[in-house]
Each structure stands twice: as structure tokens, then as C-alpha cells.
Design a protein around this motif. Structure first.
Motif, short mmCIF file in Angstrom:
data_model
loop_
_atom_site.label_atom_id
_atom_site.label_comp_id
_atom_site.label_asym_id
_atom_site.label_seq_id
_atom_site.Cartn_x
_atom_site.Cartn_y
_atom_site.Cartn_z
N ASP A 114 33.02 4.58 -24.57
CA ASP A 114 32.55 3.27 -25.03
C ASP A 114 33.67 2.26 -24.83
O ASP A 114 34.46 2.00 -25.73
CB ASP A 114 32.13 3.34 -26.50
N LYS A 115 33.73 1.72 -23.61
CA LYS A 115 34.79 0.76 -23.27
C LYS A 115 34.18 -0.50 -22.68
O LYS A 115 33.13 -0.46 -22.06
CB LYS A 115 35.74 1.36 -22.22
N GLN A 116 34.88 -1.60 -22.87
CA GLN A 116 34.50 -2.83 -22.19
C GLN A 116 34.82 -2.69 -20.70
O GLN A 116 35.71 -1.93 -20.31
CB GLN A 116 35.27 -4.02 -22.77
N VAL A 117 34.09 -3.45 -19.89
CA VAL A 117 34.23 -3.31 -18.44
C VAL A 117 35.67 -3.56 -17.99
O VAL A 117 36.15 -2.93 -17.04
CB VAL A 117 33.25 -4.26 -17.71
N GLU A 118 36.40 -4.44 -18.69
CA GLU A 118 37.78 -4.75 -18.29
C GLU A 118 38.70 -3.54 -18.44
O GLU A 118 39.77 -3.49 -17.82
CB GLU A 118 38.33 -5.90 -19.14
N MET A 119 38.26 -2.54 -19.23
CA MET A 119 39.09 -1.37 -19.49
C MET A 119 38.67 -0.15 -18.67
O MET A 119 39.27 0.91 -18.80
CB MET A 119 39.03 -1.03 -20.98
N TRP A 120 37.66 -0.29 -17.84
CA TRP A 120 37.21 0.84 -17.05
C TRP A 120 38.29 1.27 -16.06
O TRP A 120 38.92 0.45 -15.40
CB TRP A 120 35.93 0.50 -16.28
N GLU A 121 38.44 2.59 -15.98
CA GLU A 121 39.40 3.17 -15.05
C GLU A 121 38.63 4.07 -14.08
O GLU A 121 37.41 4.03 -14.00
CB GLU A 121 40.47 3.94 -15.82
N GLU A 122 39.36 4.89 -13.34
CA GLU A 122 38.75 5.70 -12.29
C GLU A 122 37.66 6.63 -12.84
O GLU A 122 36.62 6.82 -12.20
CB GLU A 122 39.81 6.53 -11.57
N LEU A 156 22.75 -3.05 -12.10
CA LEU A 156 22.72 -3.06 -13.56
C LEU A 156 23.52 -4.24 -14.08
O LEU A 156 24.60 -4.55 -13.54
CB LEU A 156 23.35 -1.78 -14.13
N ASP A 157 23.01 -4.90 -15.14
CA ASP A 157 23.86 -5.88 -15.80
C ASP A 157 24.95 -5.11 -16.56
O ASP A 157 24.87 -3.89 -16.76
CB ASP A 157 23.06 -6.81 -16.71
N ILE A 158 25.99 -5.82 -16.98
CA ILE A 158 27.15 -5.16 -17.58
C ILE A 158 26.78 -4.42 -18.86
O ILE A 158 27.22 -3.28 -19.10
CB ILE A 158 28.27 -6.18 -17.84
N ASP A 159 25.96 -5.02 -19.72
CA ASP A 159 25.57 -4.35 -20.97
C ASP A 159 24.84 -3.04 -20.69
O ASP A 159 25.08 -2.03 -21.37
CB ASP A 159 24.69 -5.28 -21.81
N SER A 160 23.92 -3.06 -19.73
CA SER A 160 23.18 -1.85 -19.39
C SER A 160 24.11 -0.78 -18.83
O SER A 160 23.98 0.41 -19.16
CB SER A 160 22.08 -2.16 -18.37
#
Length: 208
Positions: free
Chosen positions: A99-107, A83-87
Motif C-alpha cells: 500500500d504505497k503512493q505512486v511516487e514510492m513505487w519501486e521495481e 488504469l487511473d492511479i487510484d485503481s
């Protein structure tokens, strides 16, 4: 000589039909996952040399979310769902409300995407097993977020050697005005091709 170069048009048609059925099953699984009706764009199914796979997802430097696994059983190979990041962000929001940006993803976010990828790849593999009547078992899927080239290289190294070609299935799932674009890649081991085609009633002589 690469195996894909030996295929006739009928063999390509069979692989495309498998891709269409697999994408349809994945769309059904996704609809159940987000508990909403979704529309699926007619998948674009192709057979390409393995070294062109990264080009299908925006190039080797495109950052993507990937679930990859090893297919064991009667016809072995490797499978990737990319998947691309937006998808990936939209899919995560639809299923979890996050609803978070990828840089903020956690476990939590990583685990949710891992499970979604597991469900989608599992539905695709099940459709392939049903269509061929072969025993096809997935390994425990792994998830990675990185540049496509790095993921494909590392994933294939971790899963075992690659085949010569990839069955690519590019499709878009629509829910309202939003879109999730996914890429499935099935990369059979060369020695699995005779088994796969015979299961489909297609003559295949890997020695010619």
C-alpha cells in the motif's frame, strides 16, 4: 475516409459483443489473481475515432498506468490497458498487500503491475482469438506511468502505426466496496478489418 465511419449498426454490434466477452474473461482472470469473488459492471463498449481515446481516461494530461502491446498474427493491431492511479494502487494492494503512493513505487511494485496487466490483456486477447478463430499473438507487453497523451503517442510510435479507430471497453470491477476501473483499447490496423469481420461472418468491403 476513416474506416469506422463505414461501419453499419450490425458491425458495431459485433464489435460490442467482442468487447463484452473480452471484459468478462478479464474479470475472471482478475478474480483468480486476487483470489476473491468480484462483480463486474456491465462494460460500456464503443467505437470511437482514435484521436478521442485520451478523453476516455480523463484527458491527455491525466496520469495513468498503462500496459501496451502489439497484436501480431492474422489480424494485427495495438492494445492498451489503462488504469487511473487510484485503481492501480488498489489493484496492487489487493494482489501484493503493498500500500504505497505512486511516487514510492519501486521495481517490485512496477513488476507486479506489469504482470497483472499482462494477465488481463492476455485474457482479453485470448477471448478475441477464440471468438474469431484467428491466430492472434501478443508482443511482450510494456508498462508506462505517465500522462495519457504521452503514453498513447509514444506507445503507438513504438508499436507501429495506428488504425483509424479504437474499440473501447470501459468497465469497473468491484470487490467489496472498492473499485478498479479499467479501460481496454483495441486499435486494429486498417488492413486487418476485412480479416476480422470475415472471421465473424460479417460482410465487410473496405473499398466502399
Amino acid at each position: 475516409m476513416a474506416y469506422y465511419s463505414k461501419f453499419g449498426e450490425f458491425q458495431f454490434d459485433v464489435l460490442r459483443e467482442i468487447g463484452n466477452i473480452g471484459a468478462g474473461h478479464a474479470a475472471t482472470a482478475l478474480s483468480k489473481l486476487i483470489q476473491k469473488e468480484i462483480d463486474m459492471k456491465v462494460p460500456q463498449v464503443n467505437v470511437i475515432p482514435f484521436d478521442q481515446v485520451a478523453d476516455c481516461v480523463g484527458g491527455s494530461e491525466a496520469v495513468v498506468v498503462t500496459v501496451f502491446l502489439r497484436v501480431e498474427g492474422d489480424a494485427t493491431g495495438n492494445m492498451f490497458f489503462i488504469l487511473d492511479i487510484d485503481s492501480a494502487q488498489h489493484l496492487l494492494h489487493q494482489v501484493t498487500g503493498i500500500d504505497k503512493q505512486v511516487e514510492m513505487w519501486e521495481e517490485l511494485e512496477i513488476s507486479a503491475l506489469h504482470e497483472m496487466g499482462n494477465i488481463l490483456t492476455g485474457s482479453y486477447l485470448s477471448s478475441l482469438a477464440d471468438f474469431t478463430n484467428l491466430n492472434l499473438q501478443p508482443s511482450v507487453p510494456a508498462l508506462a506511468i505517465d500522462m495519457a497523451g504521452a503514453i498513447l503517442s509514444h506507445g503507438l510510435y513504438a508499436l507501429g502505426r495506428a488504425g483509424d479507430f479504437a474499440l473501447t471497453i470501459d468497465t469497473a470491477f468491484f470487490e467489496g466496496n472498492e473499485r478498479v476501473k479499467g479501460h481496454f483499447f483495441l486499435i486494429p490496423d486498417p488492413e486487418s478489418l476485412p480479416t476480422l469481420f470475415r472471421a465473424l461472418g460479417v460482410p465487410f468491403d473496405g473499398d466502399n
